[in-house]
Design an enzyme around this catalytic site. Structure first.
Site, PDB file in Angstrom:
ATOM      1  N   GLY A  69       8.808  -3.397  -3.897  1.00 32.72           N
ATOM      2  CA  GLY A  69       9.369  -2.600  -2.794  1.00 32.72           C
ATOM      3  C   GLY A  69       9.124  -3.344  -1.382  1.00 32.72           C
ATOM      4  O   GLY A  69       9.536  -3.286  -0.223  1.00 32.72           O
ATOM      5  N   SER A  70       8.072  -4.364  -1.157  1.00 33.66           N
ATOM      6  CA  SER A  70       7.718  -4.568   0.207  1.00 33.66           C
ATOM      7  C   SER A  70       9.176  -5.479   0.211  1.00 33.66           C
ATOM      8  O   SER A  70       9.741  -5.013   1.915  1.00 33.66           O
ATOM      9  CB  SER A  70       6.656  -4.904   0.643  1.00 33.66           C
ATOM     10  OG  SER A  70       5.682  -4.097   0.268  1.00 33.66           O
ATOM     11  N   ASN A 150       4.384   8.117  -0.243  1.00 37.02           N
ATOM     12  CA  ASN A 150       3.246   7.519  -1.250  1.00 37.02           C
ATOM     13  C   ASN A 150       2.261   8.691  -0.949  1.00 37.02           C
ATOM     14  O   ASN A 150       1.292   8.442  -1.926  1.00 37.02           O
ATOM     15  CB  ASN A 150       3.279   6.615  -1.027  1.00 37.02           C
ATOM     16  CG  ASN A 150       3.039   6.070   0.603  1.00 37.02           C
ATOM     17  OD1 ASN A 150       4.036   5.942   1.711  1.00 37.02           O
ATOM     18  ND2 ASN A 150       2.025   5.246   0.118  1.00 37.02           N
ATOM     19  N   THR A 236      14.478 -18.688  -8.776  1.00 40.11           N
ATOM     20  CA  THR A 236      14.871 -18.821 -10.717  1.00 40.11           C
ATOM     21  C   THR A 236      14.362 -17.719 -10.688  1.00 40.11           C
ATOM     22  O   THR A 236      13.246 -16.768 -10.475  1.00 40.11           O
ATOM     23  CB  THR A 236      14.375 -19.609 -11.334  1.00 40.11           C
ATOM     24  OG1 THR A 236      14.706 -20.774 -10.671  1.00 40.11           O
ATOM     25  CG2 THR A 236      14.444 -19.457 -13.034  1.00 40.11           C
ATOM     26  N   CYS A 323      -7.618   4.102   3.877  1.00 38.36           N
ATOM     27  CA  CYS A 323      -8.825   4.275   3.853  1.00 38.36           C
ATOM     28  C   CYS A 323      -9.427   3.514   2.747  1.00 38.36           C
ATOM     29  O   CYS A 323      -9.802   1.763   2.615  1.00 38.36           O
ATOM     30  CB  CYS A 323      -9.170   5.483   3.005  1.00 38.36           C
ATOM     31  SG  CYS A 323      -8.543   6.589   4.237  1.00 38.36           S
TER      32      CYS A 323
HETATM   33  C1  LIG Z   1       3.993   1.162  -3.653  1.00 35.23           C
HETATM   34  C2  LIG Z   1       5.026   1.221  -2.518  1.00 35.23           C
HETATM   35  C3  LIG Z   1       5.863  -0.119  -1.564  1.00 35.23           C
HETATM   36  C4  LIG Z   1       5.689  -1.177  -1.808  1.00 35.23           C
HETATM   37  O1  LIG Z   1       6.191  -2.192  -3.146  1.00 35.23           O
HETATM   38  P1  LIG Z   1       5.402  -2.718  -3.588  1.00 35.23           P
HETATM   39  O2  LIG Z   1       5.799  -3.149  -4.955  1.00 35.23           O
HETATM   40  O3  LIG Z   1       3.996  -2.483  -4.468  1.00 35.23           O
HETATM   41  O4  LIG Z   1       6.337  -4.028  -2.801  1.00 35.23           O
HETATM   42  C5  LIG Z   1       6.984   0.695  -0.345  1.00 35.23           C
HETATM   43  N1  LIG Z   1       6.757   2.204  -0.095  1.00 35.23           N
HETATM   44  C6  LIG Z   1       6.507   3.097  -0.589  1.00 35.23           C
HETATM   45  C7  LIG Z   1       7.039   4.351  -0.409  1.00 35.23           C
HETATM   46  C8  LIG Z   1       5.339   2.584  -1.577  1.00 35.23           C
HETATM   47  O5  LIG Z   1       4.524   3.445  -3.078  1.00 35.23           O
END
Ligand SMILES: *Cc1c(COP(=O)(O)O)cnc(C)c1O
Length: 394
Positions: A69-70, A150, A236, A323
């Site tokens: 996600g990052s 999140n 890859t 935290c």
């Molecule tokens: C976990 C999360 C991410 C990051 O995803 P990763 O795969 O851990 O890099 C980004 N945005 C939100 C809202 C998340 O909950």
């Protein structure tokens, strides 16, 4: 052990594990190789792309695999910024309670000369579409907002914001990491141009995710090198991880409604139980939230101590991302919805998994009640509150 930290990560599904292992054992070729062993890996990769695309209403060519996600957030925002820059548009709109993958990318862009407007999140944990409309300027190149938060799980009015962006001709990125696989997400219905998702939040492996980019949007590469992923991300491909992600997502999507129904029942029971604790409050709107998310503040205690004592009782929970990372600052999300520092410090997130039982929910309620009472029994803040030397906020 009761695992109630599914917003941090989820256990891999059997289907995902099986897919991953069988590919590592059998179909381990390089998908860029031309012989049959490589081409079989290529087929697996393209099938995964088609599967992932169909779950969010995209076409396979609009899906780019990433390390999570990052990375997807970084690439989406950097790409939109580059497109904006080329047209002299250097203004980006987002919200104050985004994930750090978004907020830190935006701060980096600010240092590079972009103007960033972070809109307020209201007390209910929701942003207001009209405020996005009002914030859009002539030079706005991107609106980026999360689908669901999140920490407090609130689900944002994505469709309304998407419609505004479409009308104003501004690119719309959605960090849907918490939403995909849990609630219906469709890029067409929601007018989404760019979307980030991560496998380990929906029972896939860690270190894999995807970025959806609407056809015609030129992406900026974060990683230069070979021509993989249609030249948009070199390296890859992680074929076993990607195929396992697709298996996990297909399964989650197939059971989504049934899982959500069950989770909402469990969530309702958990919220009702925790509300019995005096001077406590649910964070975020009670209905516009992810099916498995419960987030509370308890006055007069420290979230970190609460977590450690719950851990002793075999319950895995979280107190908010800031935290847990060892920082002394309370969660930026709780501050964004207007919780004052003292109260925000006493937060607890329980994010339920689809297989949680009623007995486990009852155990969590009893344990939290016990631990909160214990911590309050020697809290100086609680003593001041009880003696009337300080006013209760909750
Ligand atoms: C976990 C999360 C991410 C990051 O995803 P990763 O795969 O851990 O890099 C980004 N945005 C939100 C809202 C998340 O909950």
């Amino acid at each position: 052990m009761i695992y109630a930290d599914n917003a941090a990560t989820t256990k891999m599904s059997d289907a995902a594990i099986h897919t991953m292992v069988s590919l590592m054992e059998e179909t381990w070729g390089n998908p860029s190789s031309l012989y049959a062993h490589g081409q079989r890996a290529k087929e697996v990769l393209e099938q995964a792309r088609a599967d992932v695309a169909s779950v969010i209403g995209a076409s396979p060519r609009e899906i780019l695999f990433t390390s999570g996600g990052s990375e997807a957030d970084n690439q989406a925002i950097r790409s939109a910024a580059a497109l904006g820059l080329a047209k002299g548009k250097k203004h980006i709109i987002s919200s104050a309670f985004e994930h750090h993958a978004v907020l830190h990318t935006l701060s980096a862009l600010e240092k590079e000369g972009f103007a960033v407007t972070l809109l307020d999140v209201h007390e209910d944990g929701l942003v207001r579409p009209e405020e996005f409309r009002d914030a859009i300027r002539e030079d706005t190149c991107l609106v980026t907002i999360m689908y669901a938060n999140n920490e407090i799980g609130t689900i944002q009015p994505i469709r309304e914001i998407g419609a505004i962006c479409r009308e104003k001709n501004v690119l719309f990125h959605v960090d849907a990491v918490q939403a995909v696989g849990h609630i219906p997400v469709n890029v067409e219905n929601d007018s989404i141009d760019l979307l980030s998702a991560s496998a380990h939040k929906f029972h896939g492996p860690k270190g894999v995710g995807f970025l959806y980019a609407r056809k015609g949007i030129r992406l900026k590469n974060l990683i230069e090198g070979g021509a993989q992923e249609a030249g948009r991300r070199a390296g890859t491909e992680n074929v076993p991880g990607i195929a396992a992600m697709a298996a996990a997502l297909t399964e989650s999507a197939a059971h989504m409604a049934e899982h959500a129904d069950r989770l909402i029942k469990m969530r309702t029971r958990l919220i009702a139980g925790l509300r019995e604790i005096p001077h406590s409050a649910l964070n975020g709107d009670e209905t516009h939230r992810l099916p498995g998310n419960v987030n509370f503040c308890f006055e007069g205690i420290e979230g970190e101590s609460l977590l450690l004592l719950l851990d002793d009782k075999g319950i895995c929970a979280s107190s908010g991302s800031a935290c847990t990372s060892g920082s002394l600052d309370p969660s930026h999300v709780l501050l964004a919805i207007g919780r004052i520092h003292d109260v925000a410090h006493g937060s607890l997130r329980l994010s339920l998994g689809e297989d949680v039982t009623e007995e486990e929910v009852d155990t969590m309620i009893a344990s939290v009640k016990e631990v909160v009472a214990y911590l309050r029994s020697f809290s100086p803040v609680w003593r001041d509150l009880m003696a009337g030397r300080k006013d209760f906020i909750l």
